[in-house]
Design an enzyme around this catalytic site. Structure first.
Site, PDB file in Angstrom:
ATOM      1  N   VAL A  67       5.011  34.787  42.523  1.00 57.56           N
ATOM      2  CA  VAL A  67       4.838  35.599  41.326  1.00 57.56           C
ATOM      3  C   VAL A  67       4.451  34.653  40.196  1.00 57.56           C
ATOM      4  O   VAL A  67       4.611  33.436  40.311  1.00 57.56           O
ATOM      5  CB  VAL A  67       6.110  36.406  40.955  1.00 57.56           C
ATOM      6  CG1 VAL A  67       6.354  37.530  41.942  1.00 57.56           C
ATOM      7  CG2 VAL A  67       7.326  35.489  40.867  1.00 57.56           C
ATOM      8  N   SER A  68       3.950  35.211  39.111  1.00 56.67           N
ATOM      9  CA  SER A  68       3.360  34.369  38.067  1.00 56.67           C
ATOM     10  C   SER A  68       4.364  33.766  37.094  1.00 56.67           C
ATOM     11  O   SER A  68       4.088  32.743  36.479  1.00 56.67           O
ATOM     12  CB  SER A  68       2.312  35.166  37.276  1.00 56.67           C
ATOM     13  OG  SER A  68       1.253  35.538  38.131  1.00 56.67           O
ATOM     14  N   SER A  69       5.511  34.398  36.925  1.00 63.51           N
ATOM     15  CA  SER A  69       6.463  33.890  35.936  1.00 63.51           C
ATOM     16  C   SER A  69       7.900  34.012  36.437  1.00 63.51           C
ATOM     17  O   SER A  69       8.182  34.762  37.370  1.00 63.51           O
ATOM     18  CB  SER A  69       6.312  34.650  34.606  1.00 63.51           C
ATOM     19  OG  SER A  69       6.575  36.023  34.791  1.00 63.51           O
TER      20      SER A  69
END
Length: 207
Positions: A9-11
């Site tokens: 996931v990105s964050s």
């Protein structure tokens, strides 16, 4: 044949549960699942790089991801990584691209490879476009934010957006002058001012 499952996931505030659940349904053990909470713009991610290290995948192993955009969001980077694994005889399987999950009959590998290449070309282009849209929306959102004291302010939190301003410590001038004259090193000036390297040189550039 060994199997590794890769989730991303990105964050840090996003959840990996959906991807991990899909892996568990395929019988994945915890030690087989590798996760990153980093951007998909490139493959410079800590745990992904571990898969490529001496402790990671070997020829004949399989790397499984839930969706292609969880693997990455930059088309050229995705194709480059897929070629990297192919050269090392490691198969990449994408759950949401069913043809990559099929057991290939001997002698028919080229047909499946052709089909997969077409699908990956299309889907990697879509993933890259989606990333560009996200970045555009972020820029447009920031552009629409009100300005207070010369800074963009979030309409939700009321706080300034972006990196906080670096304040010069009280002993900055003294240590800066000594550094300029060569009386102390940059490292010593940083220690005296209790500044990180990046903060120190940012203040230097402001002089």
């Amino acid at each position: 044949m060994g199997k590794f499952f890769y989730a991303r996931v990105s964050s840090k505030d996003q959840n990996l549960a959906r991807q991990i659940e899909a892996f568990k349904k395929m019988g994945a053990a915890d030690e087989q699942i590798v996760c990153d909470k980093e951007s998909g713009k490139n493959f410079n991610r800590e745990n992904y790089k571990a898969l490529k290290s001496a402790l990671g995948l070997r020829a004949g192993d399989v790397l499984i991801v839930k969706e292609l955009d969880r693997f990455g969001r930059n088309k050229q980077e995705i194709l480059k990584e897929l070629e990297y694994w192919k050269k090392r005889e490691i198969r990449v399987m994408v759950i949401d691209i069913p043809t990559t999950m099929i057991d290939i009959p001997k002698g028919q590998e080229w047909i499946m490879e052709m089909i997969n290449n077409i699908l990956i070309e299309v889907l990697s282009s879509i993933a890259e476009q989606e990333r560009d849209k996200i970045r555009q929306r972020q820029r447009e959102g920031i552009d629409c934010m009100p300005v207070k004291n010369g800074k963009k302010v979030s309409t939700k939190t009321g706080r300034p957006v972006g990196r906080p301003e670096i304040k010069k410590p009280n002993n900055w001038s003294e240590n800066y002058e000594k550094w300029v004259k060569g009386e102390i090193t940059a490292k010593k000036a940083m220690e005296n001012c209790k500044l990180k390297r990046s903060s120190f040189y940012k203040l230097v550039n402001e002089e």
